[in-house]
Design a protein around this motif. Structure first.
Motif, PDB file in Angstrom:
ATOM      1  N   ALA A 126     -40.925  -3.844  -4.578  1.00 12.08           N
ATOM      2  CA  ALA A 126     -39.537  -3.878  -4.114  1.00 12.08           C
ATOM      3  C   ALA A 126     -38.577  -3.628  -5.281  1.00 12.08           C
ATOM      4  CB  ALA A 126     -39.237  -5.220  -3.470  1.00 12.08           C
ATOM      5  N   PRO A 127     -37.598  -2.726  -5.130  1.00 14.46           N
ATOM      6  CA  PRO A 127     -36.698  -2.422  -6.252  1.00 14.46           C
ATOM      7  C   PRO A 127     -35.953  -3.628  -6.798  1.00 14.46           C
ATOM      8  CG  PRO A 127     -36.479  -0.772  -4.523  1.00 14.46           C
ATOM      9  CD  PRO A 127     -37.333  -1.868  -3.953  1.00 14.46           C
ATOM     10  N   GLY A 128     -35.625  -4.577  -5.941  1.00 13.73           N
ATOM     11  CA  GLY A 128     -34.843  -5.715  -6.383  1.00 13.73           C
ATOM     12  C   GLY A 128     -35.646  -6.872  -6.923  1.00 13.73           C
ATOM     13  N   ARG A 129     -36.953  -6.690  -7.089  1.00 15.20           N
ATOM     14  CA  ARG A 129     -37.796  -7.783  -7.567  1.00 15.20           C
ATOM     15  C   ARG A 129     -37.534  -8.084  -9.039  1.00 15.20           C
ATOM     16  NH1 ARG A 129     -40.361  -3.083  -8.353  1.00 15.20           N
ATOM     17  NH2 ARG A 129     -41.718  -2.813 -10.188  1.00 15.20           N
ATOM     18  N   ASP A 130     -37.854  -9.286  -9.444  1.00 14.69           N
ATOM     19  CA  ASP A 130     -37.939  -9.575 -10.873  1.00 14.69           C
ATOM     20  C   ASP A 130     -39.192  -8.904 -11.437  1.00 14.69           C
ATOM     21  OD1 ASP A 130     -35.669 -11.146 -10.732  1.00 14.69           O
ATOM     22  OD2 ASP A 130     -36.762 -13.035 -10.639  1.00 14.69           O
ATOM     23  N   ARG A 131     -39.138  -8.548 -12.700  1.00 19.75           N
ATOM     24  CA  ARG A 131     -40.288  -7.934 -13.368  1.00 19.75           C
ATOM     25  C   ARG A 131     -40.916  -8.934 -14.336  1.00 19.75           C
ATOM     26  NH1 ARG A 131     -37.106  -4.564 -10.202  1.00 19.75           N
ATOM     27  NH2 ARG A 131     -37.750  -2.382 -10.399  1.00 19.75           N
ATOM     28  N   PHE A 132     -42.215  -9.169 -14.179  1.00 23.75           N
ATOM     29  CA  PHE A 132     -42.940 -10.018 -15.114  1.00 23.75           C
ATOM     30  C   PHE A 132     -43.944  -9.175 -15.872  1.00 23.75           C
ATOM     31  CE2 PHE A 132     -46.698 -12.463 -16.302  1.00 23.75           C
ATOM     32  CZ  PHE A 132     -46.104 -13.370 -17.170  1.00 23.75           C
ATOM     33  N   LEU A 133     -43.852  -9.200 -17.212  1.00 19.69           N
ATOM     34  CA  LEU A 133     -44.726  -8.414 -18.075  1.00 19.69           C
ATOM     35  C   LEU A 133     -45.573  -9.367 -18.915  1.00 19.69           C
ATOM     36  CD1 LEU A 133     -42.298  -6.512 -17.302  1.00 19.69           C
ATOM     37  CD2 LEU A 133     -42.589  -5.429 -19.535  1.00 19.69           C
ATOM     38  N   LEU A 134     -46.866  -9.349 -18.680  1.00 19.76           N
ATOM     39  CA  LEU A 134     -47.774 -10.173 -19.473  1.00 19.76           C
ATOM     40  C   LEU A 134     -48.166  -9.394 -20.721  1.00 19.76           C
ATOM     41  CD1 LEU A 134     -49.491 -12.825 -19.642  1.00 19.76           C
ATOM     42  CD2 LEU A 134     -51.363 -11.471 -18.669  1.00 19.76           C
ATOM     43  N   SER A 135     -47.512  -9.688 -21.830  1.00 17.82           N
ATOM     44  CA  SER A 135     -47.893  -9.044 -23.086  1.00 17.82           C
ATOM     45  C   SER A 135     -49.176  -9.658 -23.631  1.00 17.82           C
ATOM     46  CB  SER A 135     -46.762  -9.189 -24.109  1.00 17.82           C
ATOM     47  OG  SER A 135     -47.060  -8.489 -25.299  1.00 17.82           O
ATOM     48  N   LYS A 136     -49.344 -10.961 -23.438  1.00 19.59           N
ATOM     49  CA  LYS A 136     -50.540 -11.676 -23.903  1.00 19.59           C
ATOM     50  C   LYS A 136     -51.671 -11.402 -22.909  1.00 19.59           C
ATOM     51  CE  LYS A 136     -51.827 -16.458 -25.138  1.00 19.59           C
ATOM     52  NZ  LYS A 136     -52.235 -16.312 -26.541  1.00 19.59           N
ATOM     53  N   GLY A 137     -52.082 -10.140 -22.848  1.00 15.11           N
ATOM     54  CA  GLY A 137     -52.996  -9.712 -21.798  1.00 15.11           C
ATOM     55  C   GLY A 137     -54.462  -9.760 -22.148  1.00 15.11           C
ATOM     56  N   HIS A 138     -54.797 -10.264 -23.339  1.00 15.50           N
ATOM     57  CA  HIS A 138     -56.201 -10.285 -23.751  1.00 15.50           C
ATOM     58  C   HIS A 138     -56.937 -11.515 -23.251  1.00 15.50           C
ATOM     59  CE1 HIS A 138     -53.664 -12.122 -26.809  1.00 15.50           C
ATOM     60  NE2 HIS A 138     -54.671 -12.908 -27.123  1.00 15.50           N
ATOM     61  N   GLY A 139     -56.253 -12.389 -22.529  1.00 15.34           N
ATOM     62  CA  GLY A 139     -56.908 -13.537 -21.901  1.00 15.34           C
ATOM     63  C   GLY A 139     -56.317 -13.731 -20.521  1.00 15.34           C
ATOM     64  N   PRO A 140     -56.609 -12.832 -19.564  1.00 19.99           N
ATOM     65  CA  PRO A 140     -55.856 -12.787 -18.310  1.00 19.99           C
ATOM     66  C   PRO A 140     -56.374 -13.696 -17.205  1.00 19.99           C
ATOM     67  CG  PRO A 140     -57.381 -10.953 -18.352  1.00 19.99           C
ATOM     68  CD  PRO A 140     -57.563 -11.694 -19.661  1.00 19.99           C
ATOM     69  N   MET A 141     -57.339 -14.565 -17.489  1.00 19.10           N
ATOM     70  CA  MET A 141     -57.922 -15.338 -16.392  1.00 19.10           C
ATOM     71  C   MET A 141     -56.897 -16.225 -15.697  1.00 19.10           C
ATOM     72  SD  MET A 141     -60.186 -14.901 -19.077  1.00 19.10           S
ATOM     73  CE  MET A 141     -60.731 -16.409 -19.873  1.00 19.10           C
ATOM     74  N   ALA A 142     -56.021 -16.875 -16.457  1.00 20.50           N
ATOM     75  CA  ALA A 142     -54.982 -17.698 -15.828  1.00 20.50           C
ATOM     76  C   ALA A 142     -54.052 -16.838 -14.982  1.00 20.50           C
ATOM     77  CB  ALA A 142     -54.197 -18.454 -16.896  1.00 20.50           C
ATOM     78  N   TYR A 143     -53.717 -15.664 -15.478  1.00 21.11           N
ATOM     79  CA  TYR A 143     -52.852 -14.731 -14.745  1.00 21.11           C
ATOM     80  C   TYR A 143     -53.488 -14.335 -13.417  1.00 21.11           C
ATOM     81  CZ  TYR A 143     -49.755 -10.589 -14.296  1.00 21.11           C
ATOM     82  OH  TYR A 143     -48.846  -9.649 -13.880  1.00 21.11           O
ATOM     83  N   TYR A 144     -54.760 -13.975 -13.452  1.00 23.97           N
ATOM     84  CA  TYR A 144     -55.445 -13.595 -12.219  1.00 23.97           C
ATOM     85  C   TYR A 144     -55.520 -14.772 -11.249  1.00 23.97           C
ATOM     86  CZ  TYR A 144     -57.106  -9.393 -14.717  1.00 23.97           C
ATOM     87  OH  TYR A 144     -57.191  -8.210 -15.416  1.00 23.97           O
TER      88      TYR A 144
END
Length: 242
Positions: free
Chosen positions: A65-83
């Protein structure tokens, strides 16, 4: 007769899912094979949950959606919590979690924006997320989209990279007040800063807050702190990397 296409933004209310905070350790436990990055995952878990549960205006019903907030995970080398958080919030099927890191799994050891709904950038190489966040904020501003917030989660060790210092200096000078950074401070940085991490951002014109990275009430208060005319950083202090 001319027909006008009607468009409405999706609801950004938290989806009614069967998963809550207490379920996250079990969801993370479904993913094996990257235990060496376990601390990278667990250090981010509280901040990620508070963002997705109480702050970010994003929806699994329309992740683009164009109006969404954008979240960028820079700390992407340990993504298990993110997933795990994405699964808990309905962006991905929890049944995918046991295949984490597999040859035919979309859940790689670094997130892939082309494979996972809701993921904004491919990440994992240190130092790229904040510059990409600056570019995203500038792009939204150029399009006249002044409401979406941009959030970048970085690790304190990423601040060893010069690209981040260029980005934070520019963001402060440009007054990118829709840009937010969350720095997970588990004392992994090589050099450190006299006066603490927040002092470096403050010197560049950012609004700053330093909190206990395990305290959800403190995190939420810091995430929603007003900062007119300035970008905002929250330094979330967690236990040192073991």
């Amino acid at each position: 007769m001319t027909l006008t296409r009607q468009y409405s933004e999706p609801s950004y209310a938290a989806p009614d899912t069967a998963y809550g905070w207490a379920d996250l350790p079990g969801l993370i436990g479904l993913m094996t094979g990257a235990e060496k990055h376990g601390p990278a995952a667990t250090s981010t878990l509280d901040a990620l949950w508070v963002l997705y549960d109480r702050v970010l205006r994003v929806s699994p019903d329309r992740p683009d959606a164009p109006g969404r907030d954008r979240f960028l995970l820079s700390k992407g080398h340990g993504p298990m919590a993110y997933y795990a958080v994405l699964a808990a919030k309905g962006f991905i099927d929890p049944a995918l979690l046991p295949g984490f890191g597999g040859f035919d799994s979309p859940l790689g050891h670094h997130p892939d924006r082309t494979l996972i709904p809701g993921v904004e950038i491919g990440s994992g190489s240190l130092g790229h997320g904040l510059p990409l966040g600056v570019g995203t904020a500038l792009g939204l501003r150029a399009q006249g989209l002044t409401d979406p917030a941009v959030w970048v989660l970085i690790g304190d060790a990423e601040l060893d990279e010069g690209s981040n210092h260029e980005a934070l200096a520019y963001a402060g000078a440009a007054g990118l007040d829709r840009l937010h950074a969350v720095v997970i401070d588990n004392q992994s940085a090589t050099h450190g800063w006299t006066g603490g991490i927040a002092s470096r951002f403050a010197a560049a014109g950012w609004s700053t807050s330093t909190v206990d990275g395990r305290d959800h009430t403190a995190l939420h208060r810091a995430f929603t702190q007003p900062h007119p005319g300035r970008p905002h950083v929250v330094v979330a202090v967690v236990e040192p990397k073991g």
